[in-house]
Scaffold this active site. Structure first.
Site, PDB file in Angstrom:
ATOM      1  N   ILE A 160       0.712  -1.305  -0.061  1.00 57.33           N
ATOM      2  CA  ILE A 160      -0.116  -0.099  -0.006  1.00 57.33           C
ATOM      3  C   ILE A 160       1.055   1.267  -0.085  1.00 57.33           C
ATOM      4  O   ILE A 160       1.672   1.612   1.027  1.00 57.33           O
ATOM      5  CB  ILE A 160      -1.023  -0.211   1.228  1.00 57.33           C
ATOM      6  CG1 ILE A 160      -1.851  -1.394   1.185  1.00 57.33           C
ATOM      7  CG2 ILE A 160      -1.747   1.305   1.082  1.00 57.33           C
ATOM      8  CD1 ILE A 160      -2.658  -1.649  -0.181  1.00 57.33           C
ATOM      9  N   GLN A 334      23.979   2.280 -19.701  1.00 55.86           N
ATOM     10  CA  GLN A 334      25.095   1.491 -20.941  1.00 55.86           C
ATOM     11  C   GLN A 334      25.843   2.802 -21.387  1.00 55.86           C
ATOM     12  O   GLN A 334      27.056   2.720 -21.715  1.00 55.86           O
ATOM     13  CB  GLN A 334      24.271   0.681 -22.084  1.00 55.86           C
ATOM     14  CG  GLN A 334      25.394   0.059 -22.934  1.00 55.86           C
ATOM     15  CD  GLN A 334      26.287  -1.111 -22.033  1.00 55.86           C
ATOM     16  OE1 GLN A 334      25.546  -1.546 -21.176  1.00 55.86           O
ATOM     17  NE2 GLN A 334      27.425  -1.416 -22.655  1.00 55.86           N
ATOM     18  N   GLU A 361      -0.219  -1.591 -10.617  1.00 56.13           N
ATOM     19  CA  GLU A 361      -1.166  -1.017 -11.009  1.00 56.13           C
ATOM     20  C   GLU A 361      -1.551  -2.401 -12.294  1.00 56.13           C
ATOM     21  O   GLU A 361      -2.011  -2.147 -13.191  1.00 56.13           O
ATOM     22  CB  GLU A 361      -1.200   0.179 -12.241  1.00 56.13           C
ATOM     23  CG  GLU A 361      -0.956   1.422 -10.961  1.00 56.13           C
ATOM     24  CD  GLU A 361      -1.927   1.767 -10.077  1.00 56.13           C
ATOM     25  OE1 GLU A 361      -2.879   0.892 -10.077  1.00 56.13           O
ATOM     26  OE2 GLU A 361      -2.029   2.977  -9.662  1.00 56.13           O
TER      27      GLU A 361
END
Length: 375
Positions: A160, A334, A361
């Site tokens: 949460i 990179q 989500e």
């Protein structure tokens, strides 16, 4: 930091983006490294954003919201995320927490609760996941037993955002009619935030379990119909997924901006490394992927603003934008080479932060299920 050229629907929206950039550059960017290093939640910054009207942007002005279309609101999130992802994600979560009351509350509930929720001083949390039910949200076990004047809730919620920091909580739980949504104040006896999780990234965003041990809530805190909570949760996630998509694009843009600046300054073999095709082409691909991701989330937002179905489009945007953020932040590391692997530069943090965007989500595997079923 590059300035993204935006085509905004109104002059008011353009002014709003200008205000957001001013706040993000002046208040967020100077603090992010310190707060992330200390894993400290920036509660006062959310109050600052609230007082600037940024915690209620996509909601009706009648209840204290900003009355902005999702197309504009999401671009605000993107701007915030380029400076501090955890803050942008927090604004997105707060909007997610306001949605059940705004969309499913009675007129009495809206008038009673929304002005405070949208006014800037309060912060919300959204309690759907549980330790054993993440992607399978319908398998939640938290129970709300009816009593004389409301419900008594027992169970545990997991992952949460804003746990222990929020002022109100949307709790999805099982009632005799099915899954229902109840609105709890932070001070509700028996609502017990646990110790924060130690996360890979977004360390300034507090995430924890919420234990509900005999927490009592009055009957007038039920949002929507009894047993209608799963519908509320799924419709709320459409907007939440678009919020995360916008946050992902902002993070990717920050990584690209930093990598481009570094590649212009860093010299090898007598010239800037950006002049080598191996680096320049990588940056070109990063820029193209970000532009495509931005276009995808904005297209989904315009469908939402037009009142048209957009669940599959939100899933596509969340999937593509967060995968893009992971790819772009990895490539930014990179480009910097060894310098990208140390905390002296922010790209290692961007890469760690990008990973969670593919998870919450709805994981990107769940997004693929949503998209496949829509076909």
């Amino acid at each position: 930091m590059s300035v993204v050229e935006r085509v905004l629907p109104t002059e008011e929206a353009a002014d709003l983006i200008g205000l957001v950039r001013e706040i993000a550059d002046g208040e967020l960017a100077p603090r992010v490294d310190e707060f992330e290093a200390r894993a400290q939640f920036p509660r006062e910054l959310f109050r600052l954003l609230g007082r600037a009207g940024l915690l209620g942007l996509p909601f009706d002005t009648e209840y204290g919201g900003g009355g902005q279309p999702y197309e504009v609101y999401l671009q605000v999130l993107e701007e915030l995320a380029t400076r501090w992802l955890a803050v942008a994600e927090g604004v997105s979560v707060h909007s997610l927490a306001c949605y059940p009351t705004a969309a499913f509350g009675t007129e009495t509930q809206r008038k009673r609760h929304l002005p405070d929720m949208l006014g800037g001083e309060l912060l919300g949390a959204y309690c759907l996941s549980e330790p054993h039910s993440g992607s399978d949200a319908a398998a939640l076990k938290t129970k709300a037993e009816p009593d004389a004047d409301g419900y008594t809730i027992n169970g545990t919620k997991a992952w949460i955002t804003h746990a222990g920091k929020a002022d109100f909580y949307n709790v999805f739980c099982r009632t005799p009619e099915g899954i229902s949504c109840l609105l709890l104040d932070a001070g509700t006896p028996g609502l017990l935030p646990q110790a924060p999780e130690k996360t890979m990234g977004l360390r300034s965003s507090t995430v924890a379990q919420i234990v509900l041990d005999g927490a009592h809530v009055p009957a007038d805190r039920l949002l929507g119909e009894p047993g209608g909570g799963f519908r509320i949760a799924m419709s709320a996630l459409d907007g939440g997924r678009l919020g995360i998509a916008a946050c992902a694009v902002g993070l990717a843009q920050a990584a690209l901006d930093y990598a481009v600046t570094y590649a212009k300054d860093r010299e090898q073999f007598g010239r800037p490394i950006m002049e080598f095709q191996g680096v320049g082409f990588m940056l070109a691909d990063m820029a193209t992927q970000i532009a495509a991701a931005r276009a995808l989330y904005l297209a989904a937002a315009r469908l939402r603003d037009a009142g048209r179905p957009h669940s599959a489009e939100a899933a596509k945007a969340k999937l593509f934008c967060t995968d893009t953020a992971m790819r772009v932040t990895t490539d930014a590391v990179q480009v910097l080479g060894g310098a990208g692997y140390v905390a002296d530069h922010p790209v290692e943090r961007y890469m760690r932060e990008a990973k969670v965007l593919q998870i919450f989500e709805g994981t990107n595997q769940i997004q693929r299920l949503v998209i496949a079923r829509s076909l």
